[in-house]
Design an enzyme around this catalytic site. Structure first.
Site, PDB file in Angstrom:
ATOM      1  N   ASP A  85      30.887  48.153  45.828  1.00 17.79           N
ATOM      2  CA  ASP A  85      31.677  48.207  44.597  1.00 17.79           C
ATOM      3  C   ASP A  85      33.126  48.580  44.907  1.00 17.79           C
ATOM      4  OD1 ASP A  85      29.334  47.723  43.211  1.00 17.79           O
ATOM      5  OD2 ASP A  85      28.968  49.851  42.798  1.00 17.79           O
ATOM      6  N   ARG A 144      28.808  39.048  34.625  1.00 23.81           N
ATOM      7  CA  ARG A 144      29.053  40.482  34.419  1.00 23.81           C
ATOM      8  C   ARG A 144      30.523  40.783  34.145  1.00 23.81           C
ATOM      9  NH1 ARG A 144      25.115  43.636  38.785  1.00 23.81           N
ATOM     10  NH2 ARG A 144      23.221  42.416  38.356  1.00 23.81           N
TER      11      ARG A 144
END
Length: 533
Positions: free
Chosen positions: A161, A243
């Site tokens: 991430d 997303r």
């Protein structure tokens, strides 16, 4: 359940906007924008001020960032860390102390509060190194680029991430940042902006998210529904598979964002989540809103959005697209005040404001932009751990130019390897083509859809090159900043500010080389992108 990734590298790191004088760095507006500029849900729950009022410390390595955190009197002592240069694994080590809990493979903001991390100078790039926020509160991250963070391959950081938040996180404002990947999960990347395990009161504003399989999530599973109260506004999502975000439970306010090339799905509201989706612009995308890949439905309230070449899939048990009409299925109450730009001007407003090194420009709420909130006139010595306050002056600060090269020749001997190669790039202006830069004809050209973008030459097997020749076509705007990238690894081979010509660098074996325009006056036109051994 992941889909095939089809990505085009389009990193757009904005033109340099930091103000400096010899030996002195002007305190950037980011540090004070915490109180005057914070927006969205980050204004709630007592507000988000970051390190306002604390010591100002400069850092040009990850170790220096960790040291600044660990040298505080306590884990909650306010601090503003001004970051410049490239932060990577090579200069980021674990530092120990009573006021910190750090790690060597990421920037770790763990069990702390009241921190601002802000990019200054000619820019701050976290390269292949993510920022992890855990069990922390009142955090501001501004004016930085975080790129190519991987969860597999080498090196790895932060679970893949770019920015990841988890485990009782409160009040985070991320503003004017670039979050960039170079592929999807199969290439080793995960989310650009993830929140899970009880993360609340977060705002992501004026930022760019590009070239990723996953834009970000709120909630890691259908049972992780303790997250929410998140605002997304004036962000650019480009070339993302899905997303944008994925929302499981909780509430999200999503307004005035520009979505381009959402390849599989966009805003995915699931497991009882509620999304208020106002005045966004969706372009060249598929299934931009709905509940996807599950039968655990979420809900949405929509108004004022523009759909420009958006397609929709059929409804099924695990697929519930909101289109083509995008009718509301719930109502969402927003507790803070905000002003909406008309969706028709969102592309231009976002182009002028979103991302790092854009001078912290923000929307006026009426389809125009203005400089972000500014601080009192304070300058700080660029020496780690010291701060010097000076009276305000009316003299204009000096702007540091991008790294410059000497005047470059316009021709080069040898075989132009581009003629037998392929080409691709970021979004292109109408009537232009990637292939035009390798057809041997200077009158045909590629031009980005805005003033910045990327064009690449690629081969089927590794090819060694040490020079490129960028030949602008007639009528081209002036290029004021550029980078040459090894697109295989994301490494910067060289950078500068000359308007085309021959560019030399260390001989490198690669399959793909990218010329990235980071700043330009007008619209650049690249007639030929020649490559040489």
């Amino acid at each position: 359940m992941r889909r095939k990734v089809a990505l085009r590298l389009t990193a757009a790191i904005g033109a340099t906007a930091a103000t400096v004088a010899t030996g002195v760095v002007l305190l950037m507006p980011e540090a004070s924008a915490a109180t005057g500029g914070v927006t969205g849900f980050a204004t709630q729950n007592g507000g988000t001020t970051g390190g306002a009022g604390g010591q100002v410390v400069s850092a040009s390595s990850g170790t220096a960032i960790h040291t600044a955190l660990c040298n505080r009197a306590s884990s909650s002592t306010p601090i503003i860390i001004q970051v410049s240069g490239t932060i990577n694994h090579g200069n980021t080590t674990k530092v120990s102390g009573n006021s910190c809990n750090t790690a060597a493979d990421k920037i770790e903001l763990k069990e702390i509060s009241n921190v601002t991390i802000v990019g200054v100078g000619s820019g701050a790039v976290f390269d292949q190194l993510g920022i992890h926020i855990r069990d922390s509160s009142n955090i501001i991250i501004q004016n930085v680029t975080i790129q190519n963070v991987k969860k597999s391959g080498s090196p790895t950081s932060n679970g893949g991430d770019a920015i990841g938040m988890e485990s009782t996180v409160r009040n985070v404002w991320v503003d004017h940042v670039n979050l960039l990947a170079s592929g999807g999960e199969s290439a080793g990347f995960d989310g650009l902006f993830d929140m899970k395990d009880n993360t609340q009161y977060v705002t992501l504003s004026y930022s760019t998210l590009r070239n990723s399989g996953r834009g970000g999530l709120i909630g890691s599973s259908e049972t992780d529904t303790s997250n929410g109260y998140v605002t997304f506004h004036h962000n650019l999502y480009e070339n993302i598979d899905s997303r944008t975000p994925l929302l499981r439970g909780g509430i999200a306010h999503i307004y005035n964002n520009y979505y381009v090339s959402l390849n599989e799905s966009g805003i995915n509201s699931r497991a009882g989540a509620k999304a208020k989706v106002d005045n966004n612009y969706f372009k060249n995308s598929k299934d931009v809103l709905g509940t996807f890949y599950t039968d655990a439905k979420g809900y949405w309230q929509t108004s004022g959005n523009i759909l420009d070449n958006v397609t929709w899939s059929a409804t099924a048990s695990d697929n519930n697209p909101a289109g083509p009409n995008m009718a509301s299925t719930t109502t969402v109450s927003i507790p803070y005040s905000y002003t909406l730009d008309n969706a028709s001007c969102v592309p231009s407003v976002v182009a002028a404001t979103a991302g790092a090194n854009k001078g912290l420009q923000v929307s006026t709420g009426s389809c125009s932009v203005t400089a972000g909130p500014t601080s009192a006139a304070v300058t700080t010595r660029a020496t780690t751990g010291t701060t010097t306050t000076r009276p305000a002056t009316t003299a204009a600060p000096t702007t540091r130019a991008p790294v410059s090269t000497t005047a470059a020749p316009t021709t080069v001997s040898g075989t132009n390897l581009s003629l037998s190669a392929g080409a691709d790039g970021s979004s292109k202006a109408d009537g232009t083509s990637y292939g035009n830069v390798k057809d041997g004809n200077i009158s045909t050209y590629w031009s980005p859809s805005g003033s910045t973008g990327q064009i690449s030459i690629k081969w089927g097997s590794a090819t060694s090159i040490s020079r490129i020749n960028i030949r602008p076509a007639s009528g081209s705007g002036t290029i004021t900043g550029w980078r040459v990238l090894n697109a295989d690894t994301g490494a910067v081979l060289t950078s500068g500010s000359s308007n085309g010509g021959v560019i030399s660098f260390t001989r490198t074996s690669l399959k793909k080389v990218t010329f990235e325009v980071t700043g330009a006056s007008g619209s650049p036109r690249i007639g030929e992108f020649e490559t040489y051994a």
